[in-house]
Design a protein around this motif. Structure first.
Motif, short mmCIF file in Angstrom:
data_model
loop_
_atom_site.label_atom_id
_atom_site.label_comp_id
_atom_site.label_asym_id
_atom_site.label_seq_id
_atom_site.Cartn_x
_atom_site.Cartn_y
_atom_site.Cartn_z
N GLY A 190 -9.31 14.21 15.11
CA GLY A 190 -10.58 13.66 14.66
C GLY A 190 -10.41 12.51 13.68
N ARG A 191 -11.50 11.74 13.52
CA ARG A 191 -11.48 10.59 12.62
C ARG A 191 -11.16 11.02 11.19
NH1 ARG A 191 -15.85 7.64 9.86
NH2 ARG A 191 -15.11 5.52 9.52
N ARG A 192 -11.80 12.11 10.76
CA ARG A 192 -11.57 12.60 9.39
C ARG A 192 -10.11 13.00 9.18
NH1 ARG A 192 -15.01 17.36 6.37
NH2 ARG A 192 -13.90 17.21 4.42
N ASP A 193 -9.54 13.71 10.18
CA ASP A 193 -8.14 14.12 10.09
C ASP A 193 -7.21 12.92 10.08
OD1 ASP A 193 -8.75 16.79 9.94
OD2 ASP A 193 -8.50 17.15 12.10
N ARG A 194 -7.55 11.92 10.88
CA ARG A 194 -6.72 10.70 10.91
C ARG A 194 -6.76 9.99 9.57
NH1 ARG A 194 -9.17 9.98 15.92
NH2 ARG A 194 -10.42 8.25 15.13
N LYS A 195 -7.95 9.96 8.97
CA LYS A 195 -8.10 9.30 7.67
C LYS A 195 -7.31 10.05 6.60
CE LYS A 195 -11.52 7.38 4.55
NZ LYS A 195 -12.90 7.29 4.15
N LYS A 196 -7.37 11.39 6.62
CA LYS A 196 -6.62 12.20 5.66
C LYS A 196 -5.12 11.97 5.85
CE LYS A 196 -7.61 16.55 5.05
NZ LYS A 196 -8.07 17.94 5.29
N ALA A 197 -4.67 11.94 7.10
CA ALA A 197 -3.25 11.72 7.37
C ALA A 197 -2.82 10.33 6.91
CB ALA A 197 -2.97 11.90 8.87
N ALA A 198 -3.67 9.33 7.11
CA ALA A 198 -3.34 7.96 6.68
C ALA A 198 -3.26 7.88 5.15
CB ALA A 198 -4.37 6.97 7.22
N THR A 199 -4.19 8.56 4.47
CA THR A 199 -4.16 8.58 3.00
C THR A 199 -2.90 9.26 2.51
OG1 THR A 199 -6.58 8.61 2.87
CG2 THR A 199 -5.39 9.38 0.93
N ARG A 200 -2.56 10.38 3.12
CA ARG A 200 -1.36 11.13 2.73
C ARG A 200 -0.12 10.25 2.91
NH1 ARG A 200 2.64 14.80 3.96
NH2 ARG A 200 2.56 16.72 2.75
N GLN A 201 -0.04 9.56 4.05
CA GLN A 201 1.11 8.71 4.32
C GLN A 201 1.17 7.55 3.34
OE1 GLN A 201 3.52 9.51 6.78
NE2 GLN A 201 4.57 8.10 5.42
N ALA A 202 0.03 6.96 3.01
CA ALA A 202 0.00 5.85 2.06
C ALA A 202 0.49 6.29 0.68
CB ALA A 202 -1.42 5.28 1.95
N ILE A 203 0.11 7.49 0.29
CA ILE A 203 0.57 8.03 -1.00
C ILE A 203 2.09 8.25 -0.97
CG2 ILE A 203 0.46 10.01 -2.56
CD1 ILE A 203 -2.50 10.36 -1.59
N ALA A 204 2.57 8.86 0.09
CA ALA A 204 4.01 9.12 0.21
C ALA A 204 4.81 7.83 0.24
CB ALA A 204 4.29 9.95 1.46
N ASP A 205 4.32 6.83 0.99
CA ASP A 205 5.01 5.54 1.06
C ASP A 205 5.04 4.85 -0.30
OD1 ASP A 205 5.40 5.98 3.76
OD2 ASP A 205 3.82 4.61 4.42
N ALA A 247 4.85 6.29 -3.22
CA ALA A 247 5.74 7.06 -4.10
C ALA A 247 7.20 6.72 -3.83
CB ALA A 247 5.50 8.56 -3.91
N LEU A 248 7.60 6.71 -2.57
CA LEU A 248 9.00 6.43 -2.25
C LEU A 248 9.38 5.02 -2.69
CD1 LEU A 248 11.65 7.38 -1.05
CD2 LEU A 248 10.85 6.58 1.19
N HIS A 249 8.50 4.06 -2.44
CA HIS A 249 8.76 2.68 -2.87
C HIS A 249 9.00 2.63 -4.38
CE1 HIS A 249 8.51 -1.68 -3.11
NE2 HIS A 249 7.64 -1.51 -4.11
N ASP A 283 1.13 6.32 -11.79
CA ASP A 283 1.69 5.11 -11.18
C ASP A 283 1.55 5.16 -9.65
OD1 ASP A 283 2.58 4.20 -13.70
OD2 ASP A 283 4.54 5.18 -13.46
N ILE A 284 1.82 6.32 -9.10
CA ILE A 284 1.75 6.49 -7.64
C ILE A 284 0.31 6.37 -7.17
CG2 ILE A 284 2.10 8.14 -5.76
CD1 ILE A 284 4.47 9.23 -7.59
N ALA A 285 -0.60 7.02 -7.87
CA ALA A 285 -2.02 6.94 -7.51
C ALA A 285 -2.51 5.50 -7.55
CB ALA A 285 -2.85 7.82 -8.46
N ASP A 286 -2.14 4.77 -8.60
CA ASP A 286 -2.55 3.37 -8.70
C ASP A 286 -1.99 2.53 -7.56
OD1 ASP A 286 -3.94 3.99 -10.99
OD2 ASP A 286 -2.44 3.15 -12.38
N ALA A 287 -0.71 2.76 -7.23
CA ALA A 287 -0.07 1.98 -6.16
C ALA A 287 -0.72 2.28 -4.80
CB ALA A 287 1.43 2.26 -6.12
N ALA A 288 -1.16 3.52 -4.61
CA ALA A 288 -1.78 3.91 -3.34
C ALA A 288 -3.30 3.70 -3.36
CB ALA A 288 -1.47 5.37 -3.04
#
Length: 197
Positions: free
Chosen positions: A7-22, A24-26, A40-45
């Motif tokens: 679903g759209r909502r699940d895709r959006k949640k997954a994209a947000t999760r990935q953006a946060i992880a990316d 953080a790793l950076h 710092d991570i929240a601001d970057a994402a």
């Protein structure tokens, strides 16, 4: 295997999760794990700290963002293997299908160095490794109807989980993985000396 969110909502949640992880790793690779805060991570994402904690249990989990998926895929390789396929063959296929792409990632060496040089991440990785061993050995034990602490199942799980590390750095990693699985399948044989020239 995990399925992509439908679903759209699940895709959006997954994209947000990935953006946060990316993000953080950076930041971790650029500044070091201990120098980066959740803020710092929240601001970057471009999310709130509450959103970070909605997706991740803590700072260490941000480094190992695919941990739960990998554990699920590992046990699924045993539990959902095709009829007639042996457990060892299923695990060999799983390692060959998943591990080379992880090793080939352009940040693999940096990631490994980050984990190895950060005590809290090393400890987290060891706990994760123990959990993987427990989950995989339980899946193997269930297939044979034996107790989850059956030594042969625990040993096999541990050996399989060590294979990527044993094959790391070999010129032909796929061949190295196959050679180690051959030992598990057929037993160890003494190596033969190369012929004298």
């Amino acid at each position: 295997m995990t399925m992509p969110p439908a679903g759209r909502r699940d895709r959006k949640k997954a994209a947000t999760r990935q953006a946060i992880a990316d993000a953080a790793l950076h930041l971790f690779l650029e500044h070091g794990y201990d120098q980066v805060s959740i803020r710092d991570i929240a601001d970057a994402a471009d999310v709130s700290t509450a959103t970070v904690f909605k997706h991740f249990s803590g700072k260490e989990a941000l480094v190992f963002d695919q941990d739960e998926d990998r554990e699920a895929q590992l046990t699924a390789a045993v539990r959902q293997r095709p009829s007639g396929q042996s457990i060892l063959d299923a695990l060999r296929q799983h390692v060959q299908d998943t591990w080379p792409s992880i090793e080939a990632h352009p940040q693999a060496a940096e990631f490994t160095n980050l984990v190895n040089s950060t005590p809290v991440l090393r400890a987290y990785a060891e706990r994760m490794w123990t959990r993987y061993t427990d989950s995989l050995s339980a899946a193997i034990a269930d297939e044979f109807g034996v107790d989850h602490d059956n030594l042969t199942c625990v040993a096999l799980a541990r050996f399989v989980l060590e294979i990527p590390m044993l094959a790391r750095g070999r010129q032909d990693r796929r061949t190295a993985v196959d050679a180690i699985f051959d030992i598990l399948t057929h037993g160890w044989k003494p190596p033969s000396k190369p012929p004298a020239q």
